[in-house]
Design a protein around this motif. Structure first.
Motif, PDB file in Angstrom:
ATOM      1  N   UNK A 102     -36.685 -14.676  24.172  1.00 38.44           N
ATOM      2  CA  UNK A 102     -36.011 -15.968  24.346  1.00 38.44           C
ATOM      3  C   UNK A 102     -36.254 -16.525  25.745  1.00 38.44           C
ATOM      4  N   UNK A 103     -36.038 -15.683  26.739  1.00 39.91           N
ATOM      5  CA  UNK A 103     -36.175 -16.120  28.127  1.00 39.91           C
ATOM      6  C   UNK A 103     -37.610 -16.555  28.423  1.00 39.91           C
ATOM      7  N   UNK A 104     -38.569 -15.800  27.925  1.00 41.75           N
ATOM      8  CA  UNK A 104     -39.976 -16.103  28.170  1.00 41.75           C
ATOM      9  C   UNK A 104     -40.352 -17.469  27.605  1.00 41.75           C
ATOM     10  N   UNK A 105     -39.939 -17.723  26.365  1.00 39.17           N
ATOM     11  CA  UNK A 105     -40.257 -19.008  25.740  1.00 39.17           C
ATOM     12  C   UNK A 105     -39.581 -20.152  26.492  1.00 39.17           C
ATOM     13  N   UNK A 106     -38.301 -19.977  26.826  1.00 41.63           N
ATOM     14  CA  UNK A 106     -37.566 -21.036  27.528  1.00 41.63           C
ATOM     15  C   UNK A 106     -38.213 -21.349  28.880  1.00 41.63           C
ATOM     16  N   UNK A 107     -38.580 -20.296  29.620  1.00 37.78           N
ATOM     17  CA  UNK A 107     -39.196 -20.509  30.933  1.00 37.78           C
ATOM     18  C   UNK A 107     -40.557 -21.199  30.807  1.00 37.78           C
ATOM     19  N   UNK A 108     -41.345 -20.784  29.812  1.00 35.00           N
ATOM     20  CA  UNK A 108     -42.674 -21.378  29.650  1.00 35.00           C
ATOM     21  C   UNK A 108     -42.588 -22.838  29.210  1.00 35.00           C
ATOM     22  N   UNK A 109     -41.606 -23.155  28.374  1.00 37.64           N
ATOM     23  CA  UNK A 109     -41.423 -24.554  27.983  1.00 37.64           C
ATOM     24  C   UNK A 109     -41.070 -25.416  29.193  1.00 37.64           C
ATOM     25  N   UNK A 110     -40.215 -24.867  30.059  1.00 28.68           N
ATOM     26  CA  UNK A 110     -39.853 -25.590  31.275  1.00 28.68           C
ATOM     27  C   UNK A 110     -41.047 -25.734  32.206  1.00 28.68           C
ATOM     28  N   UNK A 111     -41.799 -24.642  32.358  1.00 30.56           N
ATOM     29  CA  UNK A 111     -42.979 -24.672  33.225  1.00 30.56           C
ATOM     30  C   UNK A 111     -44.018 -25.653  32.712  1.00 30.56           C
ATOM     31  N   UNK A 112     -44.205 -25.668  31.400  1.00 29.30           N
ATOM     32  CA  UNK A 112     -45.172 -26.586  30.795  1.00 29.30           C
ATOM     33  C   UNK A 112     -44.810 -28.033  31.102  1.00 29.30           C
ATOM     34  N   UNK A 113     -43.554 -28.379  30.955  1.00 22.42           N
ATOM     35  CA  UNK A 113     -43.113 -29.747  31.228  1.00 22.42           C
ATOM     36  C   UNK A 113     -43.251 -30.080  32.713  1.00 22.42           C
ATOM     37  N   UNK A 114     -42.975 -29.081  33.559  1.00 16.93           N
ATOM     38  CA  UNK A 114     -43.074 -29.299  35.000  1.00 16.93           C
ATOM     39  C   UNK A 114     -44.513 -29.574  35.411  1.00 16.93           C
ATOM     40  N   UNK A 115     -45.456 -28.786  34.899  1.00 15.08           N
ATOM     41  CA  UNK A 115     -46.868 -29.013  35.241  1.00 15.08           C
ATOM     42  C   UNK A 115     -47.358 -30.356  34.702  1.00 15.08           C
ATOM     43  N   UNK A 116     -46.882 -30.733  33.535  1.00 13.53           N
ATOM     44  CA  UNK A 116     -47.284 -32.026  32.974  1.00 13.53           C
ATOM     45  C   UNK A 116     -46.813 -33.163  33.876  1.00 13.53           C
ATOM     46  N   UNK A 117     -45.559 -33.087  34.317  1.00  7.11           N
ATOM     47  CA  UNK A 117     -45.014 -34.115  35.204  1.00  7.11           C
ATOM     48  C   UNK A 117     -45.765 -34.132  36.537  1.00  7.11           C
ATOM     49  N   UNK A 118     -45.966 -32.947  37.123  1.00  4.87           N
ATOM     50  CA  UNK A 118     -46.669 -32.865  38.403  1.00  4.87           C
ATOM     51  C   UNK A 118     -48.091 -33.413  38.286  1.00  4.87           C
ATOM     52  N   UNK A 119     -48.758 -33.134  37.151  1.00  2.00           N
ATOM     53  CA  UNK A 119     -50.113 -33.613  36.957  1.00  2.00           C
ATOM     54  C   UNK A 119     -50.201 -35.130  37.004  1.00  2.00           C
ATOM     55  N   UNK A 120     -49.242 -35.791  36.372  1.00  2.00           N
ATOM     56  CA  UNK A 120     -49.232 -37.261  36.382  1.00  2.00           C
ATOM     57  C   UNK A 120     -49.005 -37.803  37.791  1.00  2.00           C
ATOM     58  N   UNK A 121     -48.103 -37.156  38.537  1.00  2.00           N
ATOM     59  CA  UNK A 121     -47.813 -37.615  39.902  1.00  2.00           C
ATOM     60  C   UNK A 121     -49.019 -37.379  40.813  1.00  2.00           C
ATOM     61  N   UNK A 122     -49.656 -36.215  40.688  1.00  2.00           N
ATOM     62  CA  UNK A 122     -50.796 -35.882  41.549  1.00  2.00           C
ATOM     63  C   UNK A 122     -51.958 -36.853  41.314  1.00  2.00           C
ATOM     64  N   UNK A 123     -52.161 -37.251  40.066  1.00  2.00           N
ATOM     65  CA  UNK A 123     -53.234 -38.204  39.777  1.00  2.00           C
ATOM     66  C   UNK A 123     -52.980 -39.539  40.495  1.00  2.00           C
ATOM     67  N   UNK A 124     -51.751 -39.995  40.481  1.00  3.00           N
ATOM     68  CA  UNK A 124     -51.425 -41.230  41.203  1.00  3.00           C
ATOM     69  C   UNK A 124     -51.583 -41.033  42.710  1.00  3.00           C
ATOM     70  N   UNK A 125     -51.188 -39.854  43.174  1.00  4.42           N
ATOM     71  CA  UNK A 125     -51.326 -39.539  44.593  1.00  4.42           C
ATOM     72  C   UNK A 125     -52.799 -39.530  45.015  1.00  4.42           C
ATOM     73  N   UNK A 126     -53.657 -39.061  44.136  1.00  3.96           N
ATOM     74  CA  UNK A 126     -55.092 -38.997  44.440  1.00  3.96           C
ATOM     75  C   UNK A 126     -55.681 -40.405  44.580  1.00  3.96           C
ATOM     76  N   UNK A 127     -55.265 -41.307  43.728  1.00  9.31           N
ATOM     77  CA  UNK A 127     -55.741 -42.693  43.815  1.00  9.31           C
ATOM     78  C   UNK A 127     -55.365 -43.286  45.169  1.00  9.31           C
ATOM     79  N   UNK A 128     -54.135 -43.052  45.619  1.00  8.81           N
ATOM     80  CA  UNK A 128     -53.697 -43.562  46.928  1.00  8.81           C
ATOM     81  C   UNK A 128     -54.493 -42.917  48.067  1.00  8.81           C
ATOM     82  N   UNK A 129     -54.737 -41.594  47.948  1.00 15.05           N
ATOM     83  CA  UNK A 129     -55.438 -40.879  49.010  1.00 15.05           C
ATOM     84  C   UNK A 129     -56.863 -41.386  49.169  1.00 15.05           C
TER      85      UNK A 129
END
Length: 471
Positions: free
Chosen positions: A382-409
């Motif tokens: 249970x814990x493993x699945x819950x943590x991975x689901x959270x991590x997956x969403x976090x990386x997805x969000x960070x990926x979108x932000x980093x792409x915008x950051x790269x355009x500015x850079x």
């Protein structure tokens, strides 16, 4: 009076022997789980569903989940690892041994037949004659399993063999994750190497431009040194990446038991395809298909059967042994006087009362530990699945932000380059903007790599069908 009391006890024991032997076996009860409320409602697990009955869940979760990445080279590499890996071979041998042990225990349920034949020849000197003789013997031995000890021991070994099967499946699942991880790491490192080489070319151009400006008196010697220093740093990074790539390729070769170049697989860059996702509404019962969960369940059932076998081992055994056409003396005595035969036989094991109680208590503790281990395995799933689901969403969000950051850079770097060439800012400002853009560009690549790793771990944690080669 004492004789009558002894006869009554013996009769009761006899009745228990003949009609109550099934009571020696314990009924398996699924351990109760107290699922913490922090997990989503959809992760409520039905413990009454056996792993092999998860047909509805099987439709939702693809067994060969790595094929969802739609990468033929990855699929080919995983097939080769499952076929040739040494850990897979060891797990197969362990399973084969467990099955043989289970077969020996199962064989104890049937009569053992032995056959022997002797012949002799004797020569008489006085009569000058030879006398030949021969004899044949066929015997049958069978333990009457009055208390279910033999049956319980056989069940324990059978559950152990099933646990070994799941351990082998767990090895296969881990090998798939390891192979995919190394595969994507090679792709990621190749892209990082290409990016670093491009950065070196760009830095060399800046260093050349700065040297030319220094020669004409429009740049300082400090600026020349600063541009050269950045170049040295990038060359060190390039060498480190090359070393890491070589080690990763060697790790894949060890998994395959052959050099990577002999596989015909070339890994240049991470796939440009979108990272696959998991479907919504996946039931928590799917976790019961995980090999580690099933192995823990079978170990629990094996422990329960072993506990019954130990308890039954302190009850009297009756062996029916005789020649082909005769009954054994034990059987004859039992039929002629069952009260005396069973009554006297039952009392003897109880002379070791302390030893018996200690061994029974030890087996009970082993069973309770197996229950705790099973619960822990479920909770960890249970814990493993819950943590991975959270991590997956976090990386997805960070990926979108980093792409915008790269355009500015990139735009900031362009502006500083123009200002430096026009003499409106120092060279160090341009270098800093360039380094910032490079760092963010690397972060984009790292984020995509992490999204691949998280997804493959999530697929593994959700469980699946059997993937190991047939043994």
């Amino acid at each position: 009076m004492k004789t009558r009391l002894h006869s009554s006890i013996a009769l009761m024991l006899c009745a228990t022997t003949l009609f109550g032997c099934s009571a020696m076996r314990s009924d398996y009860q699924s351990p109760e789980l107290d699922v913490p409320g922090i997990w989503p409602e959809k992760l409520e697990l039905d413990m009454n569903v056996e792993p092999q009955n998860q047909k509805e869940a099987a439709v939702i979760q693809v067994d060969e989940w790595w094929t969802l990445f739609e990468d033929p080279q990855l699929n080919s590499l995983i097939d080769q690892v499952l076929a040739f890996n040494s850990d897979m071979a060891k797990a197969t041998l362990t399973l084969r041994k467990a099955r043989l042990v289970a077969g020996v225990s199962e064989n104890n349920k049937v009569p053992n037949v032995s056959f022997s034949q002797d012949s002799s020849s004797e020569y008489d000197i006085d009569s000058d004659s030879t006398e030949n003789s021969s004899s044949t013997s066929l015997s049958l031995s069978y333990e009457l399993d009055l208390w279910g000890r033999v049956d319980a021991a056989a069940d324990a070994d059978e559950w152990t063999a099933r646990a070994s099967y799941e351990d082998r499946e767990s090895t296969a699942q881990s090998l798939v994750v390891t192979t995919a991880t190394l595969y994507w790491k090679v792709a990621y490192l190749n892209q990082m190497l290409a990016l670093t080489e491009q950065n070196i070319i760009g830095t060399e151009r800046v260093a050349t431009l700065t040297k030319n400006k220094y020669d004409t008196g429009s740049a300082t010697y400090l600026e020349v040194l600063e541009s050269t220093q950045t170049l040295f740093t990038q060359k060190v990074q390039l060498n480190q990446l090359q070393q890491e790539l070589s080690e990763t390729q060697n790790a894949i070769s060890i998994l395959l038991n052959q050099p990577l170049q002999d596989t015909g697989v070339t890994i240049d860059q991470l796939s440009a395809r979108p990272v696959p996702d998991v479907e919504a509404g996946i039931p928590a019962d799917l976790l019961l298909r995980r090999p580690d969960v099933k192995a823990s369940l079978y170990a629990l059932k094996s422990s329960l059967a072993s506990k019954d076998a130990i308890a039954a081992s302190y009850m009297p055994t009756l062996t029916l042994t005789g020649s082909l056409s005769t009954s054994s003396s034990n059987l004859v005595e039992l039929l002629q006087n069952p009260v005396a035969k069973l009554g006297s036989g039952i009392v003897l094991p109880f002379l070791e009362w302390n030893q018996m109680e200690l061994n029974k208590s030890i087996s009970q503790v082993d069973y309770e530990m197996a229950v705790v281990d099973y619960r822990d395995t479920i909770y960890q799933a249970f814990e493993e699945v819950a943590n991975l689901l959270t991590t997956k969403e976090s990386y997805r969000y960070q990926g979108n932000v980093i792409k915008e950051q790269y355009v500015n850079a990139k735009e900031i770097e362009r502006i500083y380059a123009s200002r430096y060439q026009n003499g409106a800012s120092d060279m160090i400002d341009w270098i800093n903007a360039m380094e910032s853009r490079r760092s963010i560009e690397s972060s984009v690549l790292v984020n995509r790599y992490n999204q691949f790793l998280t997804q493959v771990k999530l697929y593994q944690s959700l469980g699946g069908g059997d993937i190991a080669p047939k043994s």
